[in-house]
Design an enzyme around this catalytic site. Structure first.
Site, PDB file in Angstrom:
ATOM      1  N   TYR A 250      46.273  54.623   2.105  1.00  0.00           N
ATOM      2  CA  TYR A 250      46.454  54.614   3.556  1.00  0.00           C
ATOM      3  C   TYR A 250      46.772  55.996   4.092  1.00  0.00           C
ATOM      4  O   TYR A 250      47.791  56.208   4.739  1.00  0.00           O
ATOM      5  CB  TYR A 250      47.564  53.623   3.956  1.00  0.00           C
ATOM      6  CG  TYR A 250      47.387  52.271   3.336  1.00  0.00           C
ATOM      7  CD1 TYR A 250      46.356  51.434   3.762  1.00  0.00           C
ATOM      8  CD2 TYR A 250      48.205  51.843   2.303  1.00  0.00           C
ATOM      9  CE1 TYR A 250      46.164  50.193   3.175  1.00  0.00           C
ATOM     10  CE2 TYR A 250      48.017  50.602   1.708  1.00  0.00           C
ATOM     11  CZ  TYR A 250      46.997  49.786   2.147  1.00  0.00           C
ATOM     12  OH  TYR A 250      46.814  48.568   1.566  1.00  0.00           O
ATOM     13  N   TYR A 379      49.609  39.548   4.034  1.00  0.00           N
ATOM     14  CA  TYR A 379      48.846  40.652   3.437  1.00  0.00           C
ATOM     15  C   TYR A 379      48.183  40.128   2.171  1.00  0.00           C
ATOM     16  O   TYR A 379      48.847  39.543   1.309  1.00  0.00           O
ATOM     17  CB  TYR A 379      49.739  41.851   3.109  1.00  0.00           C
ATOM     18  CG  TYR A 379      48.953  42.918   2.371  1.00  0.00           C
ATOM     19  CD1 TYR A 379      48.132  43.797   3.064  1.00  0.00           C
ATOM     20  CD2 TYR A 379      48.983  42.995   0.973  1.00  0.00           C
ATOM     21  CE1 TYR A 379      47.360  44.735   2.399  1.00  0.00           C
ATOM     22  CE2 TYR A 379      48.212  43.930   0.296  1.00  0.00           C
ATOM     23  CZ  TYR A 379      47.410  44.792   1.009  1.00  0.00           C
ATOM     24  OH  TYR A 379      46.637  45.720   0.347  1.00  0.00           O
ATOM     25  N   ASP A 480      48.677  33.097  -2.566  1.00  0.00           N
ATOM     26  CA  ASP A 480      48.557  34.468  -3.055  1.00  0.00           C
ATOM     27  C   ASP A 480      49.917  34.866  -3.611  1.00  0.00           C
ATOM     28  O   ASP A 480      50.829  35.210  -2.870  1.00  0.00           O
ATOM     29  CB  ASP A 480      48.128  35.379  -1.890  1.00  0.00           C
ATOM     30  CG  ASP A 480      48.018  36.832  -2.310  1.00  0.00           C
ATOM     31  OD1 ASP A 480      48.450  37.162  -3.434  1.00  0.00           O
ATOM     32  OD2 ASP A 480      47.509  37.633  -1.511  1.00  0.00           O
ATOM     33  N   LYS A 509      49.533  42.283  -9.878  1.00  0.00           N
ATOM     34  CA  LYS A 509      50.695  43.183  -9.906  1.00  0.00           C
ATOM     35  C   LYS A 509      51.535  43.139 -11.201  1.00  0.00           C
ATOM     36  O   LYS A 509      51.182  43.801 -12.144  1.00  0.00           O
ATOM     37  CB  LYS A 509      51.523  42.968  -8.653  1.00  0.00           C
ATOM     38  CG  LYS A 509      50.730  43.447  -7.421  1.00  0.00           C
ATOM     39  CD  LYS A 509      51.589  43.897  -6.273  1.00  0.00           C
ATOM     40  CE  LYS A 509      50.804  44.741  -5.303  1.00  0.00           C
ATOM     41  NZ  LYS A 509      50.488  44.079  -4.035  1.00  0.00           N
TER      42      LYS A 509
END
Ligand SMILES: *Cc1c(COP(=O)(O)O)cnc(C)c1O
Length: 662
Positions: A250, A379, A480, A509
Site C-alpha cells: 500500500y 477485509y 474468512d 497467515k
C-alpha cells in the site's frame, strides 16, 4: 565502537592460532584473547606474542592438564561458568577496537559439564570466523560445523582455509576441491587462504614466517577491522535501491513514500534492524509469527524437506507433506469441513472460496446465484474477487469502480464482543438476504474479529443468527479465518465462539507460523459434491499448489502450537493487555479500547501519523508497531513473556497519553 569475532576451528590443530596471529599482525589496534588454554604452556598467547611482539594478548582461563577444557578444569576441581566468562569477555572486548577470541578444539568441545563452546558462542553473539584445516576430510568437518553454527543462529562472518599438512598443499586437487565444495554447500564467504608454509612447522624457523602469514590475511584483516559506522555504506546501498525500485505494501511508487527500515535478522520475539536496534515485535508480522521467529522446529522441518523435494506440480501428482498436513488440519477444524484446496496466499484462498460458492450453485442448477453478501468493515484480501467483498468505503472500491464486481453490503455486526447481544443487529442482514438471495451465492465474514478493516470485535451470537439466515435463504456461509485462525482470539478457530460453523472456511497467515506462504480453502462434502455434479471440476489450480516446503513447515507449526500451552499463553496476553491498555480509555482523543485473545486495540478519534508513531515506538520504547488509520494495535507472538507484553502495552499507553510524536 569496538568489534569482536569468535575464531573457531573445524577441529584441533587446524591452525586457528596461526590464523588468529596472522590477522592480529595486520590489526594495529587489535587484541587477541585465548579463552581457555590447557596444557602447561600458555601456548597460543605466546604464539600471538611471537607474531606481534608489541601487542596485547591474554588468556582468560588456564588449566595444566593437556585435555579438553571441561576435563582439565575438573582435574583441578574447578568448573567453567560460561555466564561469568561471557561477562569477562564482553568487558575485555571493550578495551580494543578489534578483538579476536580464540576457542579450543572444535565448536562442540565441552567447556563444562553442561555447556559446549557453541553454547558459549551463542551467549556471546559475536560473529564467527571458521578456520578450516584443508586436508582430506575437511568437507565433512566444515559443513557439519557450519550447519551447527547456523542452527544456533550465529552469524558466520566467513571462512579461513589453512594448510597445516605438507601432504595437502593449497595446489593439491583434494584441497582445491574441498574449497569449491565447502563454498558451494555453505555459501559462506572465503575471507582468506593461508598456504602451506614450511617454516611454521618447527619452532626454530617459525619466527620468520609471520610476515608471510600476515600478508596472506591482509585483506581479511582489513575487512574485519573496518570500523562500524553509524551509517554503513553497504546498508545504505540496500536502502537506496529499495527506495528507488522496490514496492512495499500500500505504497506510492518506490521512492515516493517513507523509507523502510532494513532488517538484519529476526529471532525469538525480536526484530533486529541493520542499524543495531533490537525491536520487540508487537505485530507477529501481520498475524503470522505466532511462535516468534527462528524456531528450530520450523527451520529443521524446512531444511529436511528442502533436501527431499522443494516443489513438484500438484496436477496429477501428490505427496506426503500435503496429505499429512490435511490430516492434521481436519482433526482441529470443526467437523464437516473436510475437502481441502491448498493455495499460496490468503487472498487466493478467498478467491477459491468465492468460486466454490458460485460453482456450488451452478451444480445445483442456480446459475444466477453469483453475487456475495458481505459486511462493511470487512477485509478479505487484495485480489479482485477478495477486494470486491472487502469494505466498500475504506477498501478500494471507489478507486476501482467498474472494475471490481459489485456485491451486496450490510452494516458490520454492531454489538461488541462483551456487550449483551441484540437480535435487532441482524435485521439489515435478514432484509438484504430476503431481497437478494436469488442472485447471491454466499455470505462471507470474518468470524468474531474483523481485522484489517477496523480491528472490530463483535458478539459471536451474530454468527448464530447469520447461519440461520443463510439456511433460510439458501446462501452458503463462508468464514474468512485467515487472521483469526490458530488461536489468536483465544479459540483455535474463531468459529468456536459461536458454534455456528460455515460451509467454507479460509485459512492462511499463522498456518506456517510465519515461515513461508501457504493458505487453504476447506469446504463441506455437500459443497464439494455440488461442485462436481455432472463431472464438473473446481476451476482453480495455482502453480505452487500444495507446495511441499510450505506444507512441511505448516505441519511442524501445528505440532508446535498443539504441544504448547497456546490457550494459556493467549489468555495471559489478553490479561496483560487488558491491564495495560485500560488506562487509555479515559485519555484524550481515544474512542475505544478493546482486547480479545492476543489482540489489543486502541481506536483513536482521528487517523494517527503512522510514520511518526512507528518511529516514536521504535526509538523511545524499542518496540515494533505499525498502526493504521486511527488504530493503534498490538498482536504479539504467543511466546511473549508477561514482561515483554507489559512493555508493549505500556508503550502504547505512553504513546497515546503523551502524544509526543503527534
Ligand atoms: C490478510 C488477510 C487476507 C489476505 O491474505 P494474503 O495472504 O495477504 O493474501 C484475507 N483475509 C483476511 C481476514 C486477512 O487478514
Amino acid at each position: 565502537m569496538s568489534k569482536a569475532y569468535f575464531i573457531c576451528g573445524t577441529g584441533t590443530d587446524v591452525g586457528k592460532s596461526v590464523a588468529c596471529a596472522g590477522l592480529l599482525k595486520n590489526m594495529p589496534s587489535g587484541q587477541a584473547i585465548k579463552i581457555v588454554q590447557t596444557g602447561e604452556e600458555l601456548f597460543d598467547q605466546n604464539l600471538y606474542a611471537e607474531a606481534c611482539p608489541q601487542r596485547q594478548s591474554k588468556t582468560l582461563r588456564h588449566f595444566m592438564a593437556p585435555a579438553s577444557p571441561h576435563l582439565a578444569a575438573s582435574m583441578e576441581k574447578q568448573a567453567i561458568d560460561i555466564i561469568a566468562l561471557a561477562q569477562e569477555v564482553h568487558t575485555e572486548a571493550l578495551t580494543a577496537e578489534v578483538t579476536l577470541l580464540e576457542g579450543s578444539g572444535g565448536i562442540m568441545t565441552p567447556l563444562s559439564e553442561t555447556d559446549t563452546f557453541l553454547d558459549f558462542m551463542v551467549a556471546l553473539e559475536y560473529p564467527v570466523i571458521l578456520v578450516i584445516g584443508n586436508v582430506l576430510g575437511a568437507i565433512n568437518h566444515a559443513l557439519l560445523s557450519l550447519d551447527a553454527l547456523q542452527r544456533a543462529g550465529l552469524n558466520v562472518e566467513g571462512l579461513i582455509f589453512t594448510h597445516p599438512d605438507a601432504g595437502y598443499t593449497e595446489n593439491h586437487p583434494v584441497s582445491i576441491d574441498n574449497m569449491e565444495i565447502i563454498k558451494k554447500y555453505s555459501q559462506a564467504d572465503i575471507l582468506g587462504v593461508v598456504p602451506h608454509i614450511h617454516e611454521l612447522s618447527w619452532e626454530g624457523s617459525r619466527k620468520d614466517a609471520w610476515s608471510a602469514v600476515a600478508a596472506f590475511l591482509k585483506e581479511a584483516a582489513n575487512r574485519l577491522a573496518e570500523p562500524c559506522r553509524e551509517s554503513d555504506p553497504a546498508s545504505e546501498a540496500v536502502s537506496d535501491f529499495d527506495q528507488e525500485h522496490v514496492w512495499h505494501p500500500y505504497c506510492p511508487a518506490p521512492g515516493m513514500g517513507e523509507p523502510n527500515w532494513l532488517v538484519a535478522k529476526t529471532a525469538g520475539n525480536y526484530i533486529y534492524l541493520k542499524n543495531g536496534r533490537k525491536l520487540l515485535d508487537g505485530m507477529s508480522s501481520w498475524w503470522c509469527a505466532v511462535h516468534g521467529y527462528g524456531r528450530p522446529e520450523l527451520t529443521a522441518a524446512l531444511n529436511m524437506q528442502v533436501r527431499a523435494m522443494s516443489h513438484v506440480m500438484f496436477g496429477g501428482l501428490t505427496h506426503e507433506p500435503a496429505v499429512d498436513l490435511g490430516r492434521r488440519l481436519l482433526k482441529i477444524l470443526p467437523p464437516g469441513l473436510e475437502k481441502i484446496f491448498w493455495v499460496d496466499s490468503g487472498s487466493v484462498a478467498v478467491e477459491v472460496a468465492l468460486k466454490m460458492a458460485v460453482q456450488h450453485w451452478q451444480g445445483r442448477g442456480f446459475s444466477r446465484k453469483i453475487k456475495m453478501i458481505s459486511h462493511y468493515g470487512g477485509y478479505h484480501g487484495d485480489t479482485l474477487g477478495a477486494m470486491s467483498v472487502g469494505d466498500p468505503v475504506n477498501g478500494m472500491h471507489s478507486r476501482f469502480s467498474g472494475f471490481v464486481p459489485e456485491q451486496i453490503f450490510v452494516p458490520r455486526p454492531a454489538v461488541p464482543f462483551h456487550a449483551p447481544f441484540d437480535e435487532n443487529s441482524l435485521t439489515a442482514l435478514a432484509e438484504a438476504a430476503e431481497k437478494h438471495h436469488q442472485e447471491c451465492a454466499a455470505v462471507i465474514i470474518e468470524p468474531v474479529v474483523q481485522g484489517a478493516g477496523g480491528m472490530w470485535m463483535y458478539h459471536p451470537d451474530y454468527l448464530k443468527g447469520l447461519k440461520e439466515i443463510c439456511r433460510r435463504y439458501d446462501l452458503l456461509l463462508i468464514y474468512d479465518e485467515i487472521a483469526t485462525g490458530f488461536g489468536r482470539t483465544g479459540k483455535m478457530f474463531a468459529t468456536e465462539w459461536a458454534g455456528a460453523d460455515p460451509d467454507i472456511i479460509c485459512l492462511g497467515k499463522a498456518l506456517t507460523g510465519g515461515t513461508i506462504t501457504l493458505a487453504a480453502s476447506v469446504c463441506t462434502a455437500h459443497v464439494a459434491e455440488s461442485i462436481s455434479k455432472d463431472g464438473n471440476s473446481l476451476m482453480h489450480g495455482p502453480t505452487f499448489m500444495g507446495n511441499p516446503l510450505a506444507c512441511r513447515v505448516a505441519l511442524a507449526s501445528l505440532a508446535l502450537l498443539q504441544s504448547s500451552d497456546w490457550a494459556e499463553q493467549v489468555r495471559s496476553i489478553q490479561h496483560t493487555l487488558e491491564e495495560g491498555l485500560v488506562g487509555c480509555r479515559n485519555m484524550a482523543e481515544v474512542r475505544d479500547v478493546r482486547v480479545l485473545g492476543a489482540i489489543g486495540v486502541v481506536e483513536m478519534n482521528r487517523p494517527v501519523n503512522v510514520s511518526r508513531l512507528r518511529k516514536y515506538c521504535a526509538e523511545k520504547h524499542d518496540i515494533w508497531l505499525r498502526p493504521f488509520n486511527n488504530l493503534i494495535y498490538v498482536m504479539p507472538p504467543y511466546t511473549v513473556t508477561a514482561d515483554e507484553c507489559a512493555r508493549l502495552s505500556s508503550a502504547v499507553s505512553l504513546a497515546v497519553g503523551r502524544r509526543e510524536w503527534a
